[in-house]
Design an enzyme around this catalytic site. Structure first.
Site, short mmCIF file in Angstrom:
data_model
loop_
_atom_site.label_atom_id
_atom_site.label_comp_id
_atom_site.label_asym_id
_atom_site.label_seq_id
_atom_site.Cartn_x
_atom_site.Cartn_y
_atom_site.Cartn_z
N GLY A 84 0.81 -1.21 0.00
CA GLY A 84 0.00 0.00 0.00
C GLY A 84 0.84 1.26 0.00
O GLY A 84 1.92 1.31 0.59
N LYS A 162 4.47 -11.50 2.15
CA LYS A 162 3.43 -10.76 2.88
C LYS A 162 3.19 -11.51 4.17
O LYS A 162 2.98 -12.73 4.17
CB LYS A 162 2.15 -10.68 2.05
CG LYS A 162 1.12 -9.71 2.62
CD LYS A 162 1.57 -8.27 2.38
CE LYS A 162 0.57 -7.28 2.89
NZ LYS A 162 0.45 -6.09 2.09
N ASN A 194 8.20 -7.09 9.03
CA ASN A 194 9.02 -7.09 7.82
C ASN A 194 10.46 -7.47 8.13
O ASN A 194 11.07 -8.27 7.42
CB ASN A 194 9.00 -5.71 7.16
CG ASN A 194 7.64 -5.36 6.57
OD1 ASN A 194 6.72 -6.16 6.58
ND2 ASN A 194 7.52 -4.16 6.06
N SER A 230 6.56 -7.22 2.98
CA SER A 230 5.42 -6.37 3.31
C SER A 230 4.57 -7.08 4.34
O SER A 230 4.62 -8.31 4.47
CB SER A 230 4.58 -6.08 2.05
OG SER A 230 5.30 -5.29 1.13
N LYS A 328 9.47 6.74 0.94
CA LYS A 328 8.90 6.04 -0.21
C LYS A 328 8.77 6.98 -1.40
O LYS A 328 9.09 6.62 -2.54
CB LYS A 328 7.53 5.47 0.16
CG LYS A 328 6.95 4.49 -0.86
CD LYS A 328 5.51 4.13 -0.52
CE LYS A 328 5.33 3.72 0.91
NZ LYS A 328 3.90 3.50 1.24
N ALA A 350 12.10 -1.30 5.46
CA ALA A 350 13.10 -2.24 4.94
C ALA A 350 14.10 -2.69 5.99
O ALA A 350 15.27 -2.93 5.68
CB ALA A 350 13.84 -1.61 3.75
N GLN A 353 16.52 -5.50 5.29
CA GLN A 353 16.44 -5.69 3.84
C GLN A 353 17.40 -4.70 3.21
O GLN A 353 17.07 -3.54 3.01
CB GLN A 353 15.01 -5.47 3.37
CG GLN A 353 14.00 -6.44 3.99
CD GLN A 353 12.62 -5.84 4.12
OE1 GLN A 353 11.91 -5.72 3.13
NE2 GLN A 353 12.25 -5.45 5.33
N GLY A 354 18.60 -5.16 2.94
CA GLY A 354 19.63 -4.24 2.48
C GLY A 354 20.24 -3.48 3.63
O GLY A 354 19.79 -3.58 4.78
N PRO A 355 21.27 -2.70 3.36
CA PRO A 355 21.96 -1.95 4.42
C PRO A 355 21.10 -0.83 4.97
O PRO A 355 20.16 -0.37 4.31
CB PRO A 355 23.20 -1.39 3.70
CG PRO A 355 22.79 -1.31 2.26
CD PRO A 355 21.87 -2.47 2.02
#
Length: 368
Positions: A84, A162, A194, A230, A328, A350, A353-355
């Site tokens: 969303g 999800k 997440n 998500s 975002k 995130a 999720q990644g640095p």
């Protein structure tokens, strides 16, 4: 060997609109019964009470039931992941994955797109933010890899999930059974869900060793380079879609991935596109894509130190507009500038999720 994949990106003309999916089926581009996953952006607030995800989900599932032979219960098993919030220039859209017969896809021994999906065991409210959730997610990722025909974790370039977040009702449920929860802030629980899921993905793919409860949302050096997680109120387990490449499957499409080191790292997006197999000049321009990029999928996060490239920003201190929406919109603008198309999948929250301050990028290209 799994079947080849056809993948198309379509716009959403309204939050309840699935007419472009219907058109693809009517025109014979996709078979309704062969749709195996849908990943999209809806125009709600992206928060706990973003019911646009439920509305869009219903619209797309109704088309799959009406246009195919699967019944409602079978269509409910199709993973449809809605993120969303289309802040800034991001445009509502959906990316649809469907199998096609081998005879209908170009034969090649080169790596080509493959998709697998799985549902985890039920994730209880007290699991969220803890190793129990990491274990359940990790097992589901392994199952989805098998269905995709992927044996080497290095061939996995994108894992979209999800998962449930916490609501007042589920917090009350946990307490009624004698359990506590990671947080009673329902919006914060989105980051928690997440981040925990991403750690489960990283464990499944051998990117990190199994973390402890104390590592969740605290040790940001632990992360996955391919996780895109998500969460919402729509389900009570992890819905996992693994996207990668395998040889011998045939087809036109290939996926690659990269990492944005911070919110302005356009080079990280170009690296993902190159990783997918497109040859680009040293300093590429959107025109160099020549219609061959299907979509990019990006996760983003406001840096914990409140800075980007040494410059202070106020996102984490802003009480008027939550940082989720600000980062975002920022990364969506960077991504659209790279691709030349505002219909990009950019999702916030995130953690792991990644640095820190950056995020993973996956890119799917058409190599026909």
């Amino acid at each position: 060997m799994p079947e080849p994949i056809e993948v198309r990106k379509v716009p959403l003309h309204s939050v309840s609109d699935a007419s472009e999916l219907e058109k693809l089926i009517r025109d014979g581009v996709l078979d309704a019964d062969r749709v195996v996953a849908i990943i999209g952006k809806t125009e709600g607030n992206g928060g706990v009470n973003d019911y646009t995800r439920i509305i869009a989900d219903r619209a797309f599932r109704e088309v799959l039931v009406a246009a195919g032979t699967r019944d409602v219960e079978a269509v409910k098993q199709v993973p449809i992941v809605w993120s969303g919030g289309t802040d800034g220039v991001i445009s509502p859209h959906a990316t649809i994955f469907a199998t096609v017969p081998a005879s209908a896809a170009p034969a090649t021994d080169e790596p080509r797109l493959t998709v697998g999906f799985a549902m985890s065991e039920q994730i209880l409210p007290e699991d969220i933010g803890r190793t129990a959730m990491i274990t359940k997610v990790s097992a589901a990722v392994g199952e989805a890899m098998q269905r995709a025909g992927i044996n080497d974790p290095g061939d996995v370039h994108y894992v979209q999930t999800k998962t449930p977040l916490l609501t007042i009702d589920t917090i009350r449920d946990a307490k009624s059974r004698g359990h506590d929860v990671f947080t009673e802030d329902t919006l914060t629980s989105m980051d928690v869900s997440n981040g925990t899921t991403a750690l489960g993905i990283a464990v499944a793919l051998g990117e990190i060793n199994r973390p402890t409860d104390e590592d969740v949302l605290r040790d940001r050096t632990l992360y996955s380079s391919v996780a895109s997680c998500s969460s919402g109120v729509e389900l009570d387990r992890a819905q996992v879609v693994v996207v990668g490449n395998t040889r011998g499957v045939g087809g036109r499409y290939r996926i690659g991935h990269g990492v944005m080191r911070d919110a302005l790292d356009a080079d990280g997006i170009w690296a993902a596109i190159r990783s997918a197999g497109l040859k680009l000049p040293e300093r590429p321009h959107p025109s160099d894509l020549d219609g061959r990029l299907v979509n990019v999928f990006i996760k983003c996060e406001a840096s914990q130190d409140g800075q980007v490239r040494g410059r202070r920003n106020a996102m984490l201190d802003d009480s008027d507009v939550h940082w989720h929406r600000q980062i975002k919109a920022c990364v969506g603008g960077v991504a659209a500038a790279v691709t030349g198309d505002p219909a990009v999948f950019v999702s916030v929250s995130a953690a792991h999720q990644g640095p820190d301050g950056g995020g993973p990028v996956a890119a799917i290209v058409d190599l026909s």
